[in-house]
Design a protein around this motif. Structure first.
Motif, short mmCIF file in Angstrom:
data_model
loop_
_atom_site.label_atom_id
_atom_site.label_comp_id
_atom_site.label_asym_id
_atom_site.label_seq_id
_atom_site.Cartn_x
_atom_site.Cartn_y
_atom_site.Cartn_z
N ASN A 219 48.93 52.68 50.95
CA ASN A 219 49.93 51.62 51.08
C ASN A 219 51.00 52.06 52.06
N GLY A 220 51.39 51.12 52.94
CA GLY A 220 52.37 51.43 53.96
C GLY A 220 51.77 51.55 55.34
N PHE A 249 48.28 46.58 42.19
CA PHE A 249 49.35 47.47 41.75
C PHE A 249 50.58 47.41 42.65
N ARG A 250 50.50 46.68 43.73
CA ARG A 250 51.65 46.53 44.62
C ARG A 250 52.18 45.12 44.51
N ARG A 270 42.24 36.06 43.31
CA ARG A 270 43.24 36.99 42.85
C ARG A 270 43.28 37.02 41.33
N GLY A 271 43.99 37.98 40.78
CA GLY A 271 44.12 38.12 39.34
C GLY A 271 45.55 38.46 38.99
N PRO A 272 45.81 38.77 37.72
CA PRO A 272 47.18 39.11 37.31
C PRO A 272 47.63 40.44 37.91
N GLU A 273 48.94 40.56 38.10
CA GLU A 273 49.49 41.81 38.62
C GLU A 273 49.19 42.94 37.64
N GLY A 274 48.67 44.03 38.15
CA GLY A 274 48.30 45.15 37.30
C GLY A 274 46.93 45.01 36.67
N THR A 300 41.76 46.64 48.85
CA THR A 300 41.81 47.52 47.68
C THR A 300 43.18 48.18 47.56
N ALA A 301 43.43 48.73 46.38
CA ALA A 301 44.69 49.44 46.15
C ALA A 301 44.72 50.73 46.94
#
Length: 409
Positions: A219-220, A249-250, A270-274, A300-301
């Motif tokens: 990430n970033g 997770f972001r 998409r799905g729920p956060e986390g 992906t995360a």
């Protein structure tokens, strides 16, 4: 006797006289004058209602109807209510037509050459010196190392340049430019397959499924943005795309990816956060199969807190997706401005999943274009795409010839 009668008469007369005096005295007392009455407004009174019998007609000899013959008046149908206008749904965002990808790197050449002048122009300046002594060759070597070409590739390039300059004896600017171009192309490689593999695969059930591309990276580095831009690249090439927002997770990663998809008419799963990234990736491929899409892109995360956690997460995502069929491409997104730190990230991801290609972002903001050579040597896979700005269509297929020409232009 007569005397008694006379007395009675006299008494009566006396009483009558006294009563007359009292009454006349009261009449003489006048009441105070009452105030003058206000004039009454002239109001035309409505005609009086006729009283019973005033306008009665002479009864006529008519037959009276029975109660069965009497009908009630028909009730008027209520007026139809005007239909209530439903509120208009918000207009869907206009679908953009991305810029064609053919020759996109050539169109971005000026931007690339401005950022890479230190490398290309620096090498040409050094090679054009009248005397190429050891000090000059060391400066050439330092220039390459500063551009993150890497130690081994730098030594190889310097040795070949020294030999060819000595043997050929070329000293003209045109000759040196041609020599440097040829050696840089040899170093980067022109024979590698740099296409993004998005061809349809054969599912485990024997049916055709969309090409599946996993996008991985820390990430970033611009991973989610790169996924959205890659969707534009594929749409510009005439492919239909489904996006999988498996970076749960972001915060706002799914919203960001969905916005990119809506701009080119690509649906985002998409799905729920986390939530479970593997589950979302599985659903994205399932949706791609249902829509007969050409490609499914899965963001992906990118957590890199521990290699074990990353391995478990990405390994699970890939295994779950492969229940549908094979994954055609695993692209690693690296930030070109991180230089050698990007190589550390590359090593970790290469140990976790089988990287098939690299996307270098922010290449326009660094003079370290040599990272392309270093990454390819480190991973053994080609750089397939490069990011050259913040614009939506600034992600371009990597073309070695256009890149080298920008370096020495």
């Amino acid at each position: 006797m007569e005397t008694v009668i006379l007395a009675v008469v006299i008494a009566v007369v006396v009483l009558g006289a006294i009563s007359g005096l009292v009454v006349s005295g009261r009449k003489k007392k006048q009441l105070p004058p009452s105030p003058p009455a206000a004039p009454k407004p002239s109001v035309t009174a409505p005609p009086a209602e006729p009283q019973v019998g005033e306008e009665a007609e002479t009864p006529r000899d008519e037959e009276r109807r029975t109660i069965e013959e009497v009908t009630l008046p028909t009730a008027e149908a209520p007026a139809a209510e005007a239909p209530v206008a439903e509120p208009e749904a918000p207009a869907a965002p206009a679908v953009e037509v991305p810029e064609p990808t053919a020759g996109r790197l050539v169109r971005l050449r000026a931007r690339l050459s401005r950022s890479q002048n230190t490398l290309g122009k620096g090498l040409l300046t050094l090679l054009s010196r009248e005397h190429l002594d050891e000090e000059t060759w060391e400066e050439i070597e330092d220039t390459l190392l500063t551009a993150d070409v890497g130690v081994a590739p730098t030594q190889e390039l310097v040795e070949r340049l020294r030999e060819r300059v000595k043997v050929l004896g070329t000293r003209t600017p045109e000759g040196l430019r041609a020599l440097l171009r040829e050696e840089l192309l040899t170093l980067i490689g022109t024979d590698a397959d740099r296409s993004v593999h998005t061809a349809n695969g054969i599912g485990n059930g024997g049916d055709e499924i969309p090409g599946v591309v996993l996008v991985v990276g820390v990430n970033g580095t611009g991973k989610t943005t790169t996924t959205g831009k890659l969707a534009r690249v594929l749409v510009a090439d005439g492919k239909s795309v489904v996006l999988g927002a498996a970076d749960t997770f972001r915060a706002a990663a799914a919203d960001q990816l969905q916005t990119w998809g809506e701009r080119v008419g690509a649906r985002t799963v998409r799905g729920p956060e986390g939530g479970d990234p593997a589950s979302i990736a599985f659903d994205a491929v399932k949706e791609g199969i249902a829509e007969s899409a050409d490609v499914v892109l899965i963001d992906t995360a990118g957590r890199l807190h521990t290699k074990t956690g990353l391995m478990d997460e990405l390994g699970k995502v890939k295994r779950v997706v492969e229940k549908h069929g094979p994954v055609g491409e695993v692209l690693l997104v690296l930030d070109a401005t991180t230089g050698q730190n990007g190589l550390v990230q590359a090593r970790v991801f290469a140990e976790v999943v089988d990287i098939t290609g690299v996307v270098l972002t922010k290449l326009d903001g660094t003079a370290k274009g040599g990272i392309i050579v270093a990454v390819q040597r480190e991973l053994g896979v080609p750089v397939k795409l490069v990011g050259l700005g913040e614009g939506a269509d600034d992600l371009a297929p990597f073309e070695p010839e256009a890149f080298v020409d920008a370096l020495i232009d």
